[in-house]
Design a protein around this motif. Structure first.
Motif, PDB file in Angstrom:
ATOM      1  N   ARG A 127       0.788  -1.229  -0.070  1.00 19.12           N
ATOM      2  CA  ARG A 127       0.064   0.054   0.025  1.00 19.12           C
ATOM      3  C   ARG A 127       0.868   1.141  -0.083  1.00 19.12           C
ATOM      4  O   ARG A 127       0.471   2.476   0.396  1.00 19.12           O
ATOM      5  CB  ARG A 127      -0.970  -0.078   1.238  1.00 19.12           C
ATOM      6  CG  ARG A 127      -2.032  -1.277   0.999  1.00 19.12           C
ATOM      7  CD  ARG A 127      -2.706  -1.315   2.299  1.00 19.12           C
ATOM      8  NE  ARG A 127      -4.050  -2.163   1.918  1.00 19.12           N
ATOM      9  CZ  ARG A 127      -3.841  -3.516   1.832  1.00 19.12           C
ATOM     10  NH1 ARG A 127      -2.755  -4.194   1.767  1.00 19.12           N
ATOM     11  NH2 ARG A 127      -5.038  -4.274   1.368  1.00 19.12           N
ATOM     12  N   ARG A 128       2.084   0.976  -0.207  1.00 22.15           N
ATOM     13  CA  ARG A 128       3.205   2.236  -0.172  1.00 22.15           C
ATOM     14  C   ARG A 128       2.644   3.118  -1.481  1.00 22.15           C
ATOM     15  O   ARG A 128       1.910   2.835  -2.396  1.00 22.15           O
ATOM     16  CB  ARG A 128       4.582   1.935  -0.667  1.00 22.15           C
ATOM     17  CG  ARG A 128       4.774   1.456  -2.037  1.00 22.15           C
ATOM     18  CD  ARG A 128       6.095   0.755  -2.170  1.00 22.15           C
ATOM     19  NE  ARG A 128       6.286   0.135  -3.238  1.00 22.15           N
ATOM     20  CZ  ARG A 128       5.789  -1.059  -3.964  1.00 22.15           C
ATOM     21  NH1 ARG A 128       4.838  -1.732  -3.253  1.00 22.15           N
ATOM     22  NH2 ARG A 128       6.234  -1.294  -5.103  1.00 22.15           N
ATOM     23  N   SER A 129       2.668   4.479  -1.278  1.00 21.37           N
ATOM     24  CA  SER A 129       2.577   5.557  -2.598  1.00 21.37           C
ATOM     25  C   SER A 129       3.229   5.173  -3.608  1.00 21.37           C
ATOM     26  O   SER A 129       4.236   4.383  -3.834  1.00 21.37           O
ATOM     27  CB  SER A 129       2.638   6.965  -2.002  1.00 21.37           C
ATOM     28  OG  SER A 129       4.023   7.154  -1.933  1.00 21.37           O
ATOM     29  N   PRO A 130       2.728   5.650  -4.830  1.00 20.67           N
ATOM     30  CA  PRO A 130       3.636   5.580  -6.039  1.00 20.67           C
ATOM     31  C   PRO A 130       4.976   6.228  -5.758  1.00 20.67           C
ATOM     32  O   PRO A 130       5.925   5.664  -6.673  1.00 20.67           O
ATOM     33  CB  PRO A 130       2.705   6.659  -7.334  1.00 20.67           C
ATOM     34  CG  PRO A 130       1.322   6.464  -6.683  1.00 20.67           C
ATOM     35  CD  PRO A 130       1.524   6.419  -5.037  1.00 20.67           C
ATOM     36  N   ILE A 131       5.338   7.003  -4.896  1.00 23.48           N
ATOM     37  CA  ILE A 131       6.707   7.586  -4.988  1.00 23.48           C
ATOM     38  C   ILE A 131       7.602   6.730  -3.564  1.00 23.48           C
ATOM     39  O   ILE A 131       8.593   6.978  -3.501  1.00 23.48           O
ATOM     40  CB  ILE A 131       6.861   8.843  -4.627  1.00 23.48           C
ATOM     41  CG1 ILE A 131       6.185   9.199  -3.351  1.00 23.48           C
ATOM     42  CG2 ILE A 131       6.360   9.709  -5.881  1.00 23.48           C
ATOM     43  CD1 ILE A 131       6.384  10.818  -2.716  1.00 23.48           C
ATOM     44  N   GLY A 132       6.862   5.542  -3.329  1.00 21.05           N
ATOM     45  CA  GLY A 132       7.535   4.721  -2.327  1.00 21.05           C
ATOM     46  C   GLY A 132       7.283   4.744  -0.916  1.00 21.05           C
ATOM     47  O   GLY A 132       8.171   4.219  -0.140  1.00 21.05           O
ATOM     48  N   LEU A 161       2.072  10.871  -0.629  1.00 20.39           N
ATOM     49  CA  LEU A 161       1.741  10.933  -2.159  1.00 20.39           C
ATOM     50  C   LEU A 161       2.527  11.943  -2.889  1.00 20.39           C
ATOM     51  O   LEU A 161       2.978  11.511  -3.822  1.00 20.39           O
ATOM     52  CB  LEU A 161       0.272  11.293  -2.110  1.00 20.39           C
ATOM     53  CG  LEU A 161      -0.748  10.276  -1.533  1.00 20.39           C
ATOM     54  CD1 LEU A 161      -2.027  10.907  -1.810  1.00 20.39           C
ATOM     55  CD2 LEU A 161      -0.891   8.968  -2.511  1.00 20.39           C
ATOM     56  N   GLU A 176      13.970  -0.607  -2.146  1.00 23.34           N
ATOM     57  CA  GLU A 176      12.765   0.078  -2.645  1.00 23.34           C
ATOM     58  C   GLU A 176      12.486   1.207  -1.672  1.00 23.34           C
ATOM     59  O   GLU A 176      12.616   2.513  -1.959  1.00 23.34           O
ATOM     60  CB  GLU A 176      11.731  -0.438  -3.268  1.00 23.34           C
ATOM     61  CG  GLU A 176      10.644   0.471  -3.583  1.00 23.34           C
ATOM     62  CD  GLU A 176       9.948   0.237  -4.781  1.00 23.34           C
ATOM     63  OE1 GLU A 176      10.172  -0.834  -5.552  1.00 23.34           O
ATOM     64  OE2 GLU A 176       9.068   1.011  -5.168  1.00 23.34           O
TER      65      GLU A 176
END
Ligand code: DMJ
Length: 459
Positions: free
Chosen positions: A220-225, A299, A274
């Motif tokens: 569930r990490r955000s698109p920027i990790g 985010l 990551e």
């Protein structure tokens, strides 16, 4: 400070005087002579015993001693022996045979988890499950392993959520669960203990459940990790999107790295790399005040706070363990400056304004843990000097006639009536390991859980 002393300080701690950070604060005391590590280890042991005897006298068999009122304190309606279980492996490592024997007997004869109480899964896992497993490995006492297995089995219902992310509380007798809002630290700081239990009992369920919990947070990490600070267990939705390495997230990252190193699980290797990439990109901040790690929105990566604190001071240890000694050493300097500003570190410090945002000091170990790791990896005596500085402050500001007390306020140096079990499990242990001969514990053969309980890497 005399001018000769000032000159010596500049020569021995040159990096400390390169910025204005400590200009208005406290200065290091005694570093003119090389550190007598044997004498320091004996002093740490003596101070540990001072606090331990206070606990023995006024709170034996209870979770904690309240060091000002000299009264016992139990977390729940009945004692779970937090202090004895958390302290046992430190007693063993310090060679305190009589005290260790007495404590082990207290635990194996009296501790039962068949209790109708709701307990916090995270705290019970890191302190009790971790403590029992580590002491089992140090003593070979099967009764400790039996207690660990019983406890691990009673905790398993927390994982029965729609997402696999654990509920916060479980009733040890009925298995009922509560608490559907949790955080990455509480959900993702379980695998060292549950995975070790799997290894020792040959029951894979513990490993599988705890691994899934960490993976479900990571997924569930955000698109920027980045991950957020709070999450709903039933829906998997983030309820607080602040991202940082501080309270409620901290040890989630620690366990990504350590789970890879302890279990050689490639999934964790990938999750660690990551994650650390995103942390260094969005949370790290470089300025003329040094390297710090602050807060950002998960985010966008936009800065939300420029705060760091006593809990964040674990991160140099994690960076060092991961091989990034360069960042680890620079961040440790920032932590040291934070400590020196008031002579002892606050819970939350704003590194931009240089102001305290939460003035408490609950006897935390993280800064000492990082000092120990850095000394292990570099053998640089400046870390011994740092350790001595921290130890002198702890004694000066937190010692009471019967034990040690947390500080309500590091600026005013006011004490409060609390002595958490991690003082024995972690704070004194890391001090002792820093100064004691390398043979006391083979660093490379173990992984410390987040409560400083060492578990063996080998099966
Ligand atoms: C300990 O219980 C553990 O180290 C945990 O990870 C964070 N908080 C305390 C010590 O500060």
């Amino acid at each position: 400070m005399t001018s000769i002393a000032s000159l010596l300080q500049i020569l021995l701690f040159p990096w400390l005087f390169t910025a204005t950070a400590v200009a208005a604060g406290h200065s290091p005391r005694s570093f003119q002579t090389p550190i007598d590590t044997e004498q320091m280890a004996q002093r740490v042991r003596a101070e540990f015993l001072h606090a331990w005897h206070g606990y023995e006298r006024d709170a034996w068999g209870h979770d904690e001693l309240q060091p000002l009122s000299k009264t016992p304190h139990d977390w729940y309606q009945q004692s779970l022996y937090m202090t004895p279980v958390d302290a046992l492996d430190t007693l063993i490592l310090m060679g305190l045979k009589e005290e260790a024997e007495k404590t082990r007997e207290l635990i194996v004869k009296n501790l039962s988890f068949n209790k109708d109480i709701y307990v916090k899964n995270f705290e019970v896992t890191i302190r009790l499950l971790g403590g029992l497993l580590s002491s089992y490995q140090l003593t070979g006492d099967q009764r400790l392993l039996a207690l660990a297995e019983d406890l691990g089995t009673r905790l398993l219902p927390v994982f029965e959520s729609p997402t696999g992310i654990p509920y916060q509380f479980v009733n040890l007798k009925t298995g009922k669960v509560r608490g559907s809002e949790t955080n990455p630290a509480e959900a993702g700081t379980l695998l060292i203990e549950f995975g070790t239990l799997s290894r020792l009992t040959n029951k894979t369920v513990f490993y599988q459940k705890a691994k899934r919990a960490a993976v479900e947070i990571y997924r569930r990490r955000s698109p920027i990790g980045l991950v957020g600070q709070r999450i709903n267990v039933d829906t998997g939705e983030w309820t607080l999107k602040d991202s940082h390495i501080s309270a409620e997230i901290d040890s989630y990252y620690e366990y990504l790295l350590k789970s890879w190193l302890l279990f050689d699980d490639p999934d964790f290797k990938q999750m660690w790399f990551e994650s650390i990439h995103a942390i260094n990109q969005y949370l790290a901040e470089e300025s003329d005040q040094g390297l710090w790690y602050g807060h950002a929105e998960m985010l966008s990566g936009k800065r939300t706070a420029t705060t760091f604190g006593a809990l964040d001071a674990f991160f140099p240890a994690v960076l060092a363990l991961s091989g990034d000694l360069e960042r680890a050493q620079r961040l440790q300097i920032s932590s040291f400056r934070m400590w020196m500003k008031f002579g002892i570190e606050p819970e939350v410090f704003n590194y931009h304004t240089q102001r305290v945002e939460d003035p408490g000091y609950p006897l935390r170990p993280e800064i000492i843990e990082s000092t120990y790791y850095l000394y292990h990896y570099t053998s640089d005596p400046k870390y011994l000097r740092m350790g001595q500085e921290f130890f002198e402050s702890l004694v000066k500001y937190c010692r009471t006639p019967v034990a040690y007390a947390a500080l309500r306020d590091v600026v005013k140096k006011e004490k409060t009536d609390r002595m958490e079990s991690f003082l024995f499990a972690e704070t004194f242990k890391y001090f002792y390991l820093l100064f004691s001969p390398p043979g006391t514990l083979n660093f490379d053969q173990v992984i410390f859980n987040t409560e400083a309980h060492p578990v063996r890497k080998s099966r």
